[in-house]
Enzyme design. Structure first.
Site: not given
Ligand code: SAH
Length: 215
Positions: A62
């Site tokens: 993000s």
């Molecule tokens: N917080 C992260 C940004 C994440 S992007 C950072 O600081 O880098 C969102 C993430 O959510 C992705 O890696 C994606 O794979 C994950 N995601 C999506 N659906 C999900 C689910 N149902 N359970 C766990 N992770 C999930």
């Protein structure tokens, strides 16, 4: 891990403040955690720009100011047990680890979990527990949580996560029908139910069902 030079660091913090990240504890945590190691590969030299960047498995780390705003909205206390859904690079979890007692972070791509874990170990962030799972079901074994942060967008706040929020607890989650624009909302749980307030428009990758296929 040498970290940014003084001027780069100052610009990074200035960008956060100018976009509304004003909470001193949050700014301190973001000053302490170097975003560099969380951005791998060809985008590494852009780690200190206020931009979302691609990471493995087609996901994104993000934008720092969005991380700051979400962290600030979560109002984390030092004794809190926090759940993050969507570990991604691990950057958000690392910042939370500086503010909370314990952080549980769940990600559906095993590869991202492994890579994030390596960084947590290198930085000695020992109060983070990682888990490869579909985070929309939360972590029933560890519930309830003081704070829950979801960093992927759902149509509505997932029911199991609402159920795993303590009375007096806060959840921050992007919600929306479309991939293009969503609203970051804050949910507070009281004795009598849930109160919602809108924080700002955001854009996140979708919250998906099941595990990722990358291994
Ligand atoms: N917080 C992260 C940004 C994440 S992007 C950072 O600081 O880098 C969102 C993430 O959510 C992705 O890696 C994606 O794979 C994950 N995601 C999506 N659906 C999900 C689910 N149902 N359970 C766990 N992770 C999930």
């Amino acid at each position: 891990m040498s970290g940014p030079d003084a001027q780069t660091k100052m610009q990074f913090l200035f960008a956060l403040r100018s976009k509304g990240v004003t909470d001193a504890r949050v700014l301190n945590a973001m000053e302490e955690i170097d975003r560099g190691p969380f951005v791998r590969g060809i985008f590494a030299d852009r780690a200190y720009e206020d931009m979302p960047l691609p990471i493995a498995c087609g996901q994104t780390i993000s934008q720092p100011s969005v991380v700051g705003i979400m962290t600030q909205a979560l109002q984390v206390n030092p004794r809190d047990k926090v759940l993050e859904v969507g570990t991604g690079s691990g950057y958000q979890a690392a910042i939370l680890s500086k503010l909370a007692r314990r952080v549980y972070t769940v990600e559906r791509h095993a590869r991202l979990v492994r890579e994030a874990q390596e960084i947590f170990q290198a930085l000695q962030l020992v109060n983070i527990t990682t888990m490869t799972a579909d985070g929309s079901f939360g972590l029933p074994d560890q519930a309830p949580f003081d704070r829950i942060i979801v960093t992927a967008a759902a149509e509505d706040p997932p029911g199991p996560l609402l159920a795993q929020l303590k009375i007096g607890g806060i959840m921050v989650v992007p919600v929306g029908q479309s991939d293009a624009v969503q609203t970051l909302i804050r949910v507070r749980r009281s004795e009598s139910g849930f109160d919602y307030d809108e924080i700002r428009p955001v854009r996140f990758v979708p919250l998906l069902e099941g595990l990722g296929k990358d291994g």
